[in-house]
Design a protein around this motif. Structure first.
Motif, PDB file in Angstrom:
ATOM      1  N   ALA A  41       1.173  -1.309  -0.103  1.00 21.36           N
ATOM      2  CA  ALA A  41      -0.242   0.080  -0.246  1.00 21.36           C
ATOM      3  C   ALA A  41       0.690   1.180  -0.094  1.00 21.36           C
ATOM      4  O   ALA A  41       1.871   1.293   0.721  1.00 21.36           O
ATOM      5  CB  ALA A  41      -0.754  -0.171   0.938  1.00 21.36           C
ATOM      6  N   GLY A  42       0.582   2.342  -0.870  1.00 19.87           N
ATOM      7  CA  GLY A  42       1.020   3.270  -0.791  1.00 19.87           C
ATOM      8  C   GLY A  42       2.124   3.380  -1.310  1.00 19.87           C
ATOM      9  O   GLY A  42       2.468   2.667  -2.091  1.00 19.87           O
ATOM     10  N   ILE A  43       2.393   4.785  -2.206  1.00 21.49           N
ATOM     11  CA  ILE A  43       3.741   4.945  -3.163  1.00 21.49           C
ATOM     12  C   ILE A  43       5.280   4.515  -1.856  1.00 21.49           C
ATOM     13  O   ILE A  43       6.237   3.918  -3.308  1.00 21.49           O
ATOM     14  CB  ILE A  43       3.800   7.008  -3.506  1.00 21.49           C
ATOM     15  CG1 ILE A  43       4.844   5.998  -4.295  1.00 21.49           C
ATOM     16  CG2 ILE A  43       4.253   7.761  -2.203  1.00 21.49           C
ATOM     17  CD1 ILE A  43       4.653   5.782  -5.907  1.00 21.49           C
ATOM     18  N   GLU A  44       5.448   5.106  -0.707  1.00 18.89           N
ATOM     19  CA  GLU A  44       6.502   4.750  -0.282  1.00 18.89           C
ATOM     20  C   GLU A  44       7.090   2.925  -0.435  1.00 18.89           C
ATOM     21  O   GLU A  44       8.329   2.881  -0.701  1.00 18.89           O
ATOM     22  CB  GLU A  44       6.526   5.512   0.539  1.00 18.89           C
ATOM     23  CG  GLU A  44       6.670   6.521   1.155  1.00 18.89           C
ATOM     24  CD  GLU A  44       5.753   7.085   0.992  1.00 18.89           C
ATOM     25  OE1 GLU A  44       4.190   6.550   1.199  1.00 18.89           O
ATOM     26  OE2 GLU A  44       5.494   8.680   1.174  1.00 18.89           O
ATOM     27  N   ALA A  45       5.680   1.983  -0.453  1.00 18.51           N
ATOM     28  CA  ALA A  45       6.060   0.687   0.121  1.00 18.51           C
ATOM     29  C   ALA A  45       6.043   0.302  -0.751  1.00 18.51           C
ATOM     30  O   ALA A  45       7.213  -0.362  -1.337  1.00 18.51           O
ATOM     31  CB  ALA A  45       4.994   0.472   0.264  1.00 18.51           C
ATOM     32  N   GLN A  46       5.778   0.865  -2.164  1.00 18.63           N
ATOM     33  CA  GLN A  46       5.545   0.560  -3.193  1.00 18.63           C
ATOM     34  C   GLN A  46       7.203   0.576  -4.301  1.00 18.63           C
ATOM     35  O   GLN A  46       7.965  -0.245  -5.179  1.00 18.63           O
ATOM     36  CB  GLN A  46       4.471   0.816  -4.510  1.00 18.63           C
ATOM     37  CG  GLN A  46       3.360  -0.018  -4.160  1.00 18.63           C
ATOM     38  CD  GLN A  46       2.059   0.234  -5.236  1.00 18.63           C
ATOM     39  OE1 GLN A  46       2.556   0.651  -6.356  1.00 18.63           O
ATOM     40  NE2 GLN A  46       1.376   0.009  -4.981  1.00 18.63           N
ATOM     41  N   THR A  47       7.712   1.607  -4.175  1.00 18.39           N
ATOM     42  CA  THR A  47       8.713   2.251  -4.706  1.00 18.39           C
ATOM     43  C   THR A  47      10.042   1.562  -4.054  1.00 18.39           C
ATOM     44  O   THR A  47      10.679   0.902  -4.463  1.00 18.39           O
ATOM     45  CB  THR A  47       9.440   3.480  -3.848  1.00 18.39           C
ATOM     46  OG1 THR A  47       7.796   4.530  -5.017  1.00 18.39           O
ATOM     47  CG2 THR A  47      10.647   3.737  -5.383  1.00 18.39           C
ATOM     48  N   ARG A  48       9.558   1.335  -2.704  1.00 20.72           N
ATOM     49  CA  ARG A  48      10.779  -0.311  -2.055  1.00 20.72           C
ATOM     50  C   ARG A  48      10.918  -1.556  -2.609  1.00 20.72           C
ATOM     51  O   ARG A  48      12.154  -1.197  -2.831  1.00 20.72           O
ATOM     52  CB  ARG A  48      10.116   0.109  -0.776  1.00 20.72           C
ATOM     53  CG  ARG A  48      11.224   1.425   0.188  1.00 20.72           C
ATOM     54  CD  ARG A  48      10.998   0.496   1.850  1.00 20.72           C
ATOM     55  NE  ARG A  48      10.252   1.225   1.724  1.00 20.72           N
ATOM     56  CZ  ARG A  48       9.073   1.649   2.636  1.00 20.72           C
ATOM     57  NH1 ARG A  48      10.093   3.607   2.244  1.00 20.72           N
ATOM     58  NH2 ARG A  48       8.304   1.855   2.829  1.00 20.72           N
ATOM     59  N   ARG A  49       9.340  -1.824  -2.607  1.00 26.80           N
ATOM     60  CA  ARG A  49       9.509  -3.452  -3.401  1.00 26.80           C
ATOM     61  C   ARG A  49       9.987  -3.406  -5.275  1.00 26.80           C
ATOM     62  O   ARG A  49      10.763  -4.104  -5.762  1.00 26.80           O
ATOM     63  CB  ARG A  49       8.252  -3.558  -3.126  1.00 26.80           C
ATOM     64  CG  ARG A  49       8.068  -4.858  -3.814  1.00 26.80           C
ATOM     65  CD  ARG A  49       7.966  -5.621  -3.182  1.00 26.80           C
ATOM     66  NE  ARG A  49       9.264  -6.213  -3.991  1.00 26.80           N
ATOM     67  CZ  ARG A  49       9.793  -7.520  -3.354  1.00 26.80           C
ATOM     68  NH1 ARG A  49      10.137  -7.771  -2.036  1.00 26.80           N
ATOM     69  NH2 ARG A  49      11.351  -7.784  -3.866  1.00 26.80           N
ATOM     70  N   VAL A  50       9.598  -2.377  -5.718  1.00 30.33           N
ATOM     71  CA  VAL A  50      10.209  -1.932  -7.045  1.00 30.33           C
ATOM     72  C   VAL A  50      11.746  -1.406  -7.005  1.00 30.33           C
ATOM     73  O   VAL A  50      12.964  -2.361  -8.564  1.00 30.33           O
ATOM     74  CB  VAL A  50       9.790  -0.402  -7.805  1.00 30.33           C
ATOM     75  CG1 VAL A  50      10.354  -0.162  -8.746  1.00 30.33           C
ATOM     76  CG2 VAL A  50       8.135  -1.351  -8.041  1.00 30.33           C
ATOM     77  N   MET A  51      12.592  -0.951  -5.873  1.00 28.69           N
ATOM     78  CA  MET A  51      14.207  -0.761  -6.027  1.00 28.69           C
ATOM     79  C   MET A  51      14.159  -2.278  -5.225  1.00 28.69           C
ATOM     80  O   MET A  51      15.299  -2.214  -5.824  1.00 28.69           O
ATOM     81  CB  MET A  51      13.974   0.534  -5.432  1.00 28.69           C
ATOM     82  CG  MET A  51      13.367   1.892  -5.897  1.00 28.69           C
ATOM     83  SD  MET A  51      14.377   2.158  -7.374  1.00 28.69           S
ATOM     84  CE  MET A  51      16.362   2.401  -6.513  1.00 28.69           C
ATOM     85  N   ASP A  52      13.914  -3.029  -4.374  1.00 33.95           N
ATOM     86  CA  ASP A  52      14.066  -4.035  -4.405  1.00 33.95           C
ATOM     87  C   ASP A  52      14.324  -5.203  -5.776  1.00 33.95           C
ATOM     88  O   ASP A  52      15.328  -5.924  -5.526  1.00 33.95           O
ATOM     89  CB  ASP A  52      13.877  -4.549  -3.133  1.00 33.95           C
ATOM     90  CG  ASP A  52      13.516  -4.483  -1.477  1.00 33.95           C
ATOM     91  OD1 ASP A  52      14.689  -3.643  -1.821  1.00 33.95           O
ATOM     92  OD2 ASP A  52      12.419  -4.515  -0.985  1.00 33.95           O
ATOM     93  N   ASN A  53      13.210  -5.176  -6.474  1.00 27.23           N
ATOM     94  CA  ASN A  53      13.135  -5.857  -8.047  1.00 27.23           C
ATOM     95  C   ASN A  53      14.666  -5.900  -8.430  1.00 27.23           C
ATOM     96  O   ASN A  53      15.332  -6.846  -9.124  1.00 27.23           O
ATOM     97  CB  ASN A  53      11.774  -5.750  -8.200  1.00 27.23           C
ATOM     98  CG  ASN A  53      11.165  -6.719  -7.294  1.00 27.23           C
ATOM     99  OD1 ASN A  53      11.433  -7.804  -6.491  1.00 27.23           O
ATOM    100  ND2 ASN A  53       9.346  -6.024  -7.714  1.00 27.23           N
ATOM    101  N   LEU A  54      14.799  -4.015  -8.821  1.00 27.61           N
ATOM    102  CA  LEU A  54      15.505  -4.353  -9.115  1.00 27.61           C
ATOM    103  C   LEU A  54      16.949  -4.150  -9.266  1.00 27.61           C
ATOM    104  O   LEU A  54      17.753  -5.184  -9.761  1.00 27.61           O
ATOM    105  CB  LEU A  54      15.558  -2.043  -9.925  1.00 27.61           C
ATOM    106  CG  LEU A  54      14.215  -1.560 -10.962  1.00 27.61           C
ATOM    107  CD1 LEU A  54      14.303  -0.415 -10.876  1.00 27.61           C
ATOM    108  CD2 LEU A  54      14.205  -2.072 -11.833  1.00 27.61           C
TER     109      LEU A  54
END
Length: 124
Positions: A41-54
């Protein structure tokens, strides 16, 4: 394709390398261990997950965020989420070594994500 990387949402490679340049496909905030789980939920949590995937993808080819030269960020709710993204963005990189960046507002992203990020990196 990186075995530990997230399940692609469309037919593409996680990354392609040409003459030392690495182009990493835009990543979504999905969990590689549970690709059908709800998104954070939310931009911060989604951005962290995207960066982890990258980071998983870069690590799978022997690189890290320190090799990134360019990032493109796509936001569904640009006006709402731009400040939140900017507040956390520097934390992913070494102080004073941010990559070039473009941030774009879009109408929608795959899997209902709020953010997608793709990267260009250079192998030393």
């Amino acid at each position: 394709m990186i075995a530990s990387g997230p399940r692609p949402v469309a037919p593409f490679s996680h990354a392609v390398e040409a003459d030392g340049w690495v182009f990493v496909t835009g990543q979504m905030p999905t969990d590689p261990a549970a690709p059908d789980a709800p998104l954070p939920a939310g931009i911060e949590a989604q951005t962290r997950r995207v960066m982890d995937n990258l980071k998983l993808i870069l690590g799978g080819i022997g690189l890290g965020l320190e090799h990134v030269t360019m990032a493109r960020i796509y936001l569904v709710a640009f006006e709402r989420d731009y400040d939140g993204l900017n507040a956390m963005w520097p934390s992913f990189f070494e102080v004073g070594k941010l990559p070039a960046r473009t941030t774009i507002g879009v109408t929608a992203l795959a899997v209902g994500a709020l953010v997608e990020i793709d990267l260009v990196a250079r192998r030393p």
